[in-house]
Design a protein around this motif. Structure first.
Motif, mmCIF file in Angstrom:
data_model
loop_
_atom_site.group_PDB
_atom_site.id
_atom_site.type_symbol
_atom_site.label_atom_id
_atom_site.label_comp_id
_atom_site.label_asym_id
_atom_site.label_seq_id
_atom_site.Cartn_x
_atom_site.Cartn_y
_atom_site.Cartn_z
ATOM 1 N N HIS A 100 1.188 -0.920 -0.026
ATOM 2 C CA HIS A 100 0.362 -0.521 0.092
ATOM 3 C C HIS A 100 0.925 0.992 -0.066
ATOM 4 C CE1 HIS A 100 0.679 -0.565 4.394
ATOM 5 N NE2 HIS A 100 0.257 1.412 4.483
ATOM 6 N N TRP A 101 2.113 1.130 0.657
ATOM 7 C CA TRP A 101 2.717 2.620 0.649
ATOM 8 C C TRP A 101 3.834 2.558 -0.631
ATOM 9 C CZ3 TRP A 101 7.712 0.193 0.315
ATOM 10 C CH2 TRP A 101 8.469 -0.904 0.445
ATOM 11 N N GLY A 102 3.743 1.295 -1.203
ATOM 12 C CA GLY A 102 4.810 1.487 -2.382
ATOM 13 C C GLY A 102 5.161 -0.227 -2.604
ATOM 14 N N THR A 103 6.828 0.156 -3.747
ATOM 15 C CA THR A 103 6.923 -0.990 -4.375
ATOM 16 C C THR A 103 9.132 -1.106 -4.218
ATOM 17 O OG1 THR A 103 5.575 -1.150 -6.276
ATOM 18 C CG2 THR A 103 7.622 -2.418 -6.497
ATOM 19 N N LEU A 117 15.929 -1.790 -2.127
ATOM 20 C CA LEU A 117 15.627 -0.736 -3.429
ATOM 21 C C LEU A 117 13.831 -0.595 -3.989
ATOM 22 C CD1 LEU A 117 16.786 0.729 -6.189
ATOM 23 C CD2 LEU A 117 15.656 -1.469 -7.892
ATOM 24 N N SER A 118 13.394 0.805 -3.488
ATOM 25 C CA SER A 118 12.495 1.174 -2.707
ATOM 26 C C SER A 118 12.168 2.119 -4.277
ATOM 27 C CB SER A 118 12.050 1.957 -1.312
ATOM 28 O OG SER A 118 10.644 1.747 -0.885
ATOM 29 N N SER A 119 10.605 2.362 -4.268
ATOM 30 C CA SER A 119 9.536 3.670 -5.191
ATOM 31 C C SER A 119 10.091 4.361 -4.153
ATOM 32 C CB SER A 119 8.424 3.415 -5.000
ATOM 33 O OG SER A 119 7.126 3.039 -4.462
ATOM 34 N N LYS A 120 9.487 6.360 -4.748
ATOM 35 C CA LYS A 120 10.136 7.264 -3.650
ATOM 36 C C LYS A 120 9.098 7.693 -3.129
ATOM 37 C CE LYS A 120 13.813 9.704 -6.473
ATOM 38 N NZ LYS A 120 13.575 10.480 -7.390
#
Length: 120
Positions: A100-103, A117-120
């Motif tokens: 829910h918070w990103g990828t 490695l995360s989405s901003k």
């Protein structure tokens, strides 16, 4: 006043192998590579970023090489970055996963240091 994080250090057993990984596989660029005691001070930059990455293990900290790093790399498109880095031989221990918070995805370097490695 503190303005930014200047650099973060990533411990390594083999600076040449680490340098090849971070420049060739991840695309970082060398800012400094000079003698520093029995090691070298290797400072890298991520293109477009201000924070430096230093490939250096402080004496007495060799037992901190490998394992989960308290450092996360950001990407505009985690899936695309995952595909590109996988094609360059980067080992992922978790493929992209959307929450829910990103990828995010998780990869490791040749020393077993593990990064998100995360989405901003």
């Amino acid at each position: 006043m503190i303005k930014a994080v200047k650099f973060v250090s990533i411990p390594t057993r083999d600076q040449d192998r680490a340098l090849e990984f971070y420049t060739q596989a991840l695309g970082f660029r060398v800012v400094t590579d000079q003698p520093f005691g029995e090691q070298r001070w290797i400072e890298l930059r991520i293109p477009g970023a201000d924070t430096g990455i230093v490939l250096f293990t402080p004496p007495g900290q060799e037992d901190r090489i490998g394992g989960f790093m308290n450092l996360s790399f950001a990407s505009d498109d985690v899936q695309k970055t995952y595909d590109e880095l996988s094609a360059r031989g980067v080992e992922f221990v978790q493929p992209p996963k959307t929450e829910h918070w990103g990828t995010s995805a998780i990869f490791k370097d040749p020393d077993g240091n593990t990064f998100v490695l995360s989405s901003k």
